[in-house]
Write a protein that holds these residues in place. Structure first.
Motif, PDB file in Angstrom:
ATOM      1  N   GLN A 125      -7.360   0.940  -0.614  1.00 47.96           N
ATOM      2  CA  GLN A 125      -7.838  -0.169   0.200  1.00 47.96           C
ATOM      3  C   GLN A 125      -9.022   0.266   1.057  1.00 47.96           C
ATOM      4  OE1 GLN A 125      -4.512  -2.030   2.082  1.00 47.96           O
ATOM      5  NE2 GLN A 125      -5.699  -3.728   2.872  1.00 47.96           N
ATOM      6  N   SER A 171       0.832  -1.205   0.000  1.00 49.60           N
ATOM      7  CA  SER A 171       0.000   0.000   0.000  1.00 49.60           C
ATOM      8  C   SER A 171       0.864   1.252   0.000  1.00 49.60           C
ATOM      9  CB  SER A 171      -0.918   0.011   1.225  1.00 49.60           C
ATOM     10  OG  SER A 171      -1.862  -1.032   1.139  1.00 49.60           O
ATOM     11  N   ASP A 173      -6.056  -1.396  -4.888  1.00 48.42           N
ATOM     12  CA  ASP A 173      -5.436  -1.978  -3.700  1.00 48.42           C
ATOM     13  C   ASP A 173      -6.418  -2.935  -3.034  1.00 48.42           C
ATOM     14  OD1 ASP A 173      -3.876  -2.584  -1.562  1.00 48.42           O
ATOM     15  OD2 ASP A 173      -3.586  -0.519  -0.872  1.00 48.42           O
ATOM     16  N   GLU A 174      -6.174  -4.219  -3.173  1.00 47.37           N
ATOM     17  CA  GLU A 174      -7.023  -5.270  -2.600  1.00 47.37           C
ATOM     18  C   GLU A 174      -8.505  -5.043  -2.878  1.00 47.37           C
ATOM     19  OE1 GLU A 174      -5.931  -6.862   1.068  1.00 47.37           O
ATOM     20  OE2 GLU A 174      -3.843  -6.231   0.954  1.00 47.37           O
TER      21      GLU A 174
END
Ligand SMILES: Nc1ncnc2c1ncn2[C@@H]1O[C@H](COP(=O)(O)OP(=O)(O)O)[C@@H](O)[C@H]1O
Ligand SMILES: [Mg+2]
Lengths: 361, 260
Positions: free
Chosen positions: B88, B46, B176-177
């Protein structure tokens, strides 16, 4: 839908292939059945101003019944507007700050300081009244920007910042005024423009002051800015979740600074209106108005946690306070019970806000 | 064929107090590819994408977009340069509506004096555009686009965040994820969306812990370990257990630049 299965081989892992046959409506915005309480909760979530509007309507009706024609007359209702106009305008400034999850203890101090500055310039120093007012507007904006600078750049909590500037502005105000009021006759002689908002329009028994109209105009203008412009959406986003707003591409510090500056300007506008309302310029007036403005905002359903509520709620909040005070007075109830009732209104309003915020999908 | 990367980073360093989140990290993204970034929790994935997307500023190192050095002081500057990111945390404003969230920072103004002088928003145009984008992306059928985001489910919120990143004609999309909070079916929709974006020629950086997802969609896999790139591997030549072994330090790669 991304539905390429007819033409292309199925994507994904083997365990996922049965997904193609599955119900496709999962990600849709389903309407789930809610109980009556849930429906109310959702309704209020979408229209946070509904509570103060209903409370205002009910309290007018109730005091109309209790106190009768004395309360429910055009004269008294317009008098209430006049009585709440200054707190109302300050509550508009306060709403801006509270929407950003801040709090401003200095609004009334800015207002009084700016009325003293405008009065000193116009009455004692021979400055033309319009120029004196412009100086006061610039001063109010500057005072607000000073709060904003301390909050955004020095990163002080708004509560502490404005607790400090409240004292600073109050002390400056005592120094500039020598703790002396400027008398009404002196203002009339040198700069009657300062008392412009004390003028009234009489329609039958109704006495609508220019100050009351100004209050409504200020609220409508701010409502427009907050709801119809990108700036307004950014104010809500910053108050809601500052970090998310920054990542989403908002210049959060700039937005906050503009909010504090605008709130300061609104306080200076309140300063002009207050001269018309009171008649004279008193450095000791409105000492508790900071707290009264917060009361109006909270009763108006604007969340102290920021990002939620309509600024018009604060207008209704101010009117509710005015209606209670007037109604209880006309019903010959001791003043202490007015204060008592307002206290409960604050607590109930915050409790309702907490409940509305718990809304879920 | 040796292509030029569209986005590169060299020697990025990012420290948080005594933690070194990025330790002399390199990074390359090529046009039109899906690059997966994998690594243990706390490896600095991240932090890497935050440095690239302007959310944080690297202490050292250089980032180039299409060959030109860039240094973004804010996510807004990165967006303006064409780098869109789904963080995220999603970075949505819960109390604002779907439309308002999609347009945050890029609002449309009414034509004529209402827009120029009063700065009035063109809400009908914004609604139409948002509805079209959400439908295009196949993520959801919208009933109430003025609904507050906080009343949506996790998957729906993810959909809004992804749609926002994909809607405004960017050069690079970072996620991000994006499937971490999603169920099987919703994950599939996001993966299909990623493949659709790739089909339109957009390069995508995908951070994920889900090895089956990574091995299905990625063209290359950047293995991140202890704040830097350990190696880049070709998912067709490696197994998922190789990848996991590299990212956890159980095994050292033979060729760090196999897929460069
Ligand atoms: N804002 C921050 N402040 C302090 N430490 C941080 C911050 N962000 C990340 N870190 C630390 O940097 C390291 C890398 O974090 P991160 O980039 O989030 O890893 P990953 O996304 O790979 O799980 C971790 O040790 C984390 O605790
Ligand atoms: Mg992470």
């Amino acid at each position: 839908m991304t539905d390429m299965t007819q033409t292309a081989p199925p994507r994904g892992q083997s365990f996922e292939h049965d997904l193609e046959k599955s119900d496709r409506t999962v990600a849709a915005f389903e309407r789930t059945k809610r109980g009556p309480l849930g429906t109310i909760q959702h309704g209020l979530h979408g229209n946070p101003t509904l509570v103060p509007v209903i409370v205002l309507g009910l309290s007018i009706a109730a005091f109309g019944l209790i106190a009768g024609g004395k309360f429910f007359s055009a004269f008294n209702l317009t008098l209430i507007m006049q009585q709440v106009s200054i707190i109302g305008i300050l509550a508009a400034a306060q709403s801006l700050i509270i929407l950003t999850a801040g709090i401003d203890l200095s609004v009334a101090a800015i207002m009084v300081l700016m009325s003293v500055i405008a009065g000193n310039l116009a009455v004692y120093m021979g400055v033309p009244a319009p120029v004196a007012l412009l100086v006061a507007f610039a001063g109010g904006t500057g005072a607000g920007l000073m709060n904003g600078f301390l909050v955004t750049k020095v990163k002080l909590p708004p509560f502490i910042t404005t607790l400090g500037t409240w004292s600073i502005f109050y002390a400056l105000n005592l120094w500039l005024s020598g703790a002396q009021s400027i008398r009404s006759q002196d203002i009339d002689k040198a700069a009657p423009l300062l008392k412009f908002f004390g003028n009234t329009i009489a329609i039958g028994n109704a006495r609508v002051t220019y100050g009351s109209i100004l209050m409504i105009v200020v609220f409508l203008a701010l409502w427009f800015l907050l709801n119809k412009t990108a700036w307004g959406r950014h104010v809500y986003a910053v108050g809601d979740d500052k970090e998310a707003a920054e990542l989403a591409g908002i210049r959060t510090d700039r937005t906050l600074l503009s909010v504090y500056g605008l709130a300061g300007l609104v306080c200076a506008i309140a300063a002009w209106a207050s001269i018309g309302r009171v008649g004279s310029i008193s450095p000791q007036a409105y000492y508790e108005a900071n707290l009264h403005s917060i009361t109006a905002v909270v009763i108006g359903g604007i969340s102290l946690f920021g990002g939620r509520g309509s600024i018009l709620g604060a207008l209704f909040g101010a009117l509710i306070v005015g209606v209670f005070q007037s109604g209880l007075r006309l019903a010959d109830v001791d003043v202490l019970w007015q204060v008592f009732a307002i206290g409960w209104l604050i607590i109930i309003a915050v409790a309702i806000d907490q409940w509305i915020r718990k809304v879920s999908a | 064929m040796k292509r030029d990367p569209i986005l590169t980073a060299r020697g990025l360093v990012k420290r948080y107090g005594r933690v070194t989140a990025l330790d002399n990290c390199d990074f390359d993204l090529y046009p039109g590819e899906i690059l997966a970034v994998i690594g243990d929790n706390g490896a600095g994935k991240s932090s890497l994408i935050k440095a690239i997307s302007g959310a944080v500023q690297a202490d050292e190192g250089e980032i180039r977009l299409e060959g030109r050095p860039v240094s973004f002081r804010s996510p807004l500057e990165a967006q303006d340069a064409g780098i869109s990111t789904v963080y995220q945390t999603l970075a949505l404003s819960p109390a604002l509506s779907i439309v308002d969230n999609m347009f945050v920072g890029r609002e449309l103004r009414k034509p004529g004096p209402l827009g120029t002088w009063l700065r009035m928003l063109d809400k009908p145009a914004m609604r139409a555009f948002a509805r079209e984008k959400l439908n295009d992306l196949g993520l959801m059928t919208i009933q109430d686009i003025d609904q507050a985001v906080e009343t949506l489910s996790g998957g729906q919120r993810q959909g809004v965040a992804v749609a926002r990143a994909a809607a405004f004609g960017s050069k690079v999309i970072i996620m991000d994820e994006p499937t971490a909070a999603l169920g099987v079916k919703e994950s599939r929709q996001v993966l299909n969306l990623i493949l659709d974006l790739k089909a339109k020629g957009l390069p995508i950086i995908l951070i994920s812990h889900n090895m089956p997802h990574v091995f299905e969609v990625a063209d290359r896999v950047h293995v991140h370990r202890l704040g830097k790139r350990l190696c880049t591997i070709d998912p067709k030549k490696h197994t998922m257990s190789d990848a996991v072994a590299y990212m956890t330090g159980a095994k050292q790669p033979d060729d760090v630049n196999e897929a460069a």
